[in-house]
Write a protein that holds these residues in place. Structure first.
Motif, PDB file in Angstrom:
ATOM      1  N   PHE A  10       0.820  -1.213   0.000  1.00 18.79           N
ATOM      2  CA  PHE A  10       0.000   0.000   0.000  1.00 18.79           C
ATOM      3  C   PHE A  10       0.857   1.268   0.000  1.00 18.79           C
ATOM      4  CE2 PHE A  10      -2.410   3.417   1.905  1.00 18.79           C
ATOM      5  CZ  PHE A  10      -3.693   3.265   1.415  1.00 18.79           C
ATOM      6  N   ASP A  11       1.791   1.344   0.918  1.00 25.23           N
ATOM      7  CA  ASP A  11       2.589   2.565   1.040  1.00 25.23           C
ATOM      8  C   ASP A  11       3.420   2.827  -0.210  1.00 25.23           C
ATOM      9  OD1 ASP A  11       1.565   3.059   3.549  1.00 25.23           O
ATOM     10  OD2 ASP A  11       3.263   2.188   4.626  1.00 25.23           O
ATOM     11  N   LEU A  12       4.012   1.771  -0.778  1.00 24.64           N
ATOM     12  CA  LEU A  12       4.786   1.940  -2.001  1.00 24.64           C
ATOM     13  C   LEU A  12       3.876   2.352  -3.152  1.00 24.64           C
ATOM     14  CD1 LEU A  12       7.330   1.779  -3.719  1.00 24.64           C
ATOM     15  CD2 LEU A  12       6.951  -0.706  -3.925  1.00 24.64           C
ATOM     16  N   ALA A  13       2.704   1.751  -3.236  1.00 20.63           N
ATOM     17  CA  ALA A  13       1.767   2.090  -4.305  1.00 20.63           C
ATOM     18  C   ALA A  13       1.409   3.581  -4.258  1.00 20.63           C
ATOM     19  CB  ALA A  13       0.509   1.236  -4.188  1.00 20.63           C
ATOM     20  N   VAL A  14       1.200   4.106  -3.060  1.00 14.36           N
ATOM     21  CA  VAL A  14       0.857   5.521  -2.910  1.00 14.36           C
ATOM     22  C   VAL A  14       2.052   6.403  -3.265  1.00 14.36           C
ATOM     23  CG1 VAL A  14       0.145   7.307  -1.277  1.00 14.36           C
ATOM     24  CG2 VAL A  14      -0.924   5.039  -1.194  1.00 14.36           C
ATOM     25  N   GLU A  15       3.245   6.007  -2.837  1.00 17.14           N
ATOM     26  CA  GLU A  15       4.440   6.804  -3.147  1.00 17.14           C
ATOM     27  C   GLU A  15       4.694   6.846  -4.643  1.00 17.14           C
ATOM     28  OE1 GLU A  15       6.358   8.845  -1.337  1.00 17.14           O
ATOM     29  OE2 GLU A  15       4.769   8.494   0.128  1.00 17.14           O
ATOM     30  N   ARG A  16       4.391   5.781  -5.342  1.00 23.33           N
ATOM     31  CA  ARG A  16       4.565   5.749  -6.794  1.00 23.33           C
ATOM     32  C   ARG A  16       3.656   6.787  -7.459  1.00 23.33           C
ATOM     33  NH1 ARG A  16       5.673   1.432  -9.853  1.00 23.33           N
ATOM     34  NH2 ARG A  16       3.498   1.281 -10.513  1.00 23.33           N
ATOM     35  N   ILE A  17       2.402   6.874  -7.000  1.00 26.37           N
ATOM     36  CA  ILE A  17       1.475   7.853  -7.561  1.00 26.37           C
ATOM     37  C   ILE A  17       1.868   9.263  -7.149  1.00 26.37           C
ATOM     38  CG2 ILE A  17      -0.920   8.645  -7.581  1.00 26.37           C
ATOM     39  CD1 ILE A  17      -0.299   6.083  -9.255  1.00 26.37           C
ATOM     40  N   ARG A  18       2.331   9.435  -5.925  1.00 26.97           N
ATOM     41  CA  ARG A  18       2.762  10.772  -5.487  1.00 26.97           C
ATOM     42  C   ARG A  18       3.909  11.281  -6.354  1.00 26.97           C
ATOM     43  NH1 ARG A  18       2.972   9.871  -0.438  1.00 26.97           N
ATOM     44  NH2 ARG A  18       1.030  10.924   0.095  1.00 26.97           N
ATOM     45  N   ALA A  19       4.871  10.414  -6.648  1.00 27.07           N
ATOM     46  CA  ALA A  19       5.998  10.811  -7.488  1.00 27.07           C
ATOM     47  C   ALA A  19       5.551  11.101  -8.913  1.00 27.07           C
ATOM     48  CB  ALA A  19       7.058   9.709  -7.478  1.00 27.07           C
TER      49      ALA A  19
ATOM     50  N   GLY B 276      -2.368  13.004  -5.353  1.00 25.70           N
ATOM     51  CA  GLY B 276      -2.311  13.888  -6.508  1.00 25.70           C
ATOM     52  C   GLY B 276      -2.821  13.330  -7.818  1.00 25.70           C
ATOM     53  N   ALA B 277      -3.404  12.122  -7.823  1.00 28.70           N
ATOM     54  CA  ALA B 277      -3.961  11.574  -9.063  1.00 28.70           C
ATOM     55  C   ALA B 277      -5.099  12.458  -9.564  1.00 28.70           C
ATOM     56  CB  ALA B 277      -4.464  10.156  -8.841  1.00 28.70           C
ATOM     57  N   ASP B 278      -5.323  12.447 -10.870  1.00 29.78           N
ATOM     58  CA  ASP B 278      -6.382  13.251 -11.489  1.00 29.78           C
ATOM     59  C   ASP B 278      -7.638  12.445 -11.802  1.00 29.78           C
ATOM     60  OD1 ASP B 278      -4.766  15.702 -11.785  1.00 29.78           O
ATOM     61  OD2 ASP B 278      -3.613  14.477 -13.188  1.00 29.78           O
TER      62      ASP B 278
END
Length: 266
Positions: A121-130, A172-174
């Motif tokens: 979960f945390d990595l998945a979110v960091e990937r989208i944040r980046a 930050g996803a659209d």
């Protein structure tokens, strides 16, 4: 009237994001009324004689996307699998490169292709944040779609998928996308769980759902994935089976007249 790719994304008024697999199919779809085109990793892989799921490289996906961008005068979005790498910085670089070639946006999955294992979960979110930070740094508008594919792959349940899209929204996803939920009720729950536009896939059992029905539950975008490409493969399969099995060429009588095809391609 919508003036940008982002403007097309309207809750309860979904547009059809038409997934093409080469310049010709992109031109045909645009000529027939598509407001935007998307690549399809699966359909693209089929043109190379490869299966879907993690068989394409980033360079191949970018080159393919450039062909579609050059073919049409409407926005093109990229189906860019898992961003072509596990690390957040790889996702960010993929966004930067996609922006450089003129894509209007891309989607990024949360599955460690070519396996079907979902990222933590945390990595998945960091990937989208980046990826979102890279999108905002581009000189042009860019629509980043965060996909929660673990539900489709049986790696987590709907509750987890919804937790993920909420976190992707905060990162930050659209636009968000949970492919192939179990039912329209589940899809309605997804739409209600986020303020972002939701993409729905018109494939499998959802191919029997009308645009009006998708609109009624809040969907903002309807993509086709590789489904339209597989329709063309069904036509080849049926015609070839009849030709090589029984010497029957009657399926060829259903061909689109050459003048109509050339008009669309022109």
């Amino acid at each position: 009237m919508p003036t940008t790719f982002r403007d097309l994304h309207q809750r309860n008024n979904p547009f059809i994001l038409a997934n093409a697999w080469d310049a010709g199919s992109a031109k045909m779809l645009a000529g027939l009324g598509a407001q935007a085109i998307a690549t399809s990793s699966g359909a693209h892989a089929f043109t190379l004689g490869c299966p879907d799921m993690g068989t394409l490289t980033r360079d191949e996906a970018l080159a393919h996307a450039q062909e579609l961008i050059a073919a049409v005068n409407i926005p093109v979005s990229g189906d860019f699998e898992n961003g072509f790498g596990d690390a957040p910085e790889v996702c960010a670089e993929t966004v930067r490169l996609a922006g450089e070639i003129g894509l209007a946006g891309i989607s990024i999955e949360d599955v460690a292709l070519p396996a079907t294992t979902a990222y933590d979960f945390d990595l998945a979110v960091e990937r989208i944040r980046a990826a979102a930070a890279a999108a905002r740094a581009l000189p042009q508008d860019f629509v980043l779609v965060a996909r929660a594919d673990g539900l489709m792959n049986g790696r987590y349940d709907l509750d987890e998928a919804i937790l993920r899209i909420k976190a992707y929204e905060a990162a930050g996803a659209d636009c968000v996308y949970i492919p192939q939920p179990a039912s329209m009720d589940d899809l309605a729950r997804i739409c209600a769980a986020t303020s972002l536009p939701v993409n729905a896939l018109a494939a499998g059992k959802f191919a029997n759902i009308s645009r009006t029905q998708f609109a009624a539950i809040g969907v903002a975008r309807i993509s086709l994935g590789a489904a339209l490409a597989r329709v063309t493969h069904r036509a080849i399969y049926d015609a070839a089976t009849a030709m090589f099995g029984d010497g029957d060429f009657s399926a060829l009588t259903k061909a689109l007249p050459a003048d109509e095809l050339e008009k669309l391609l022109g």
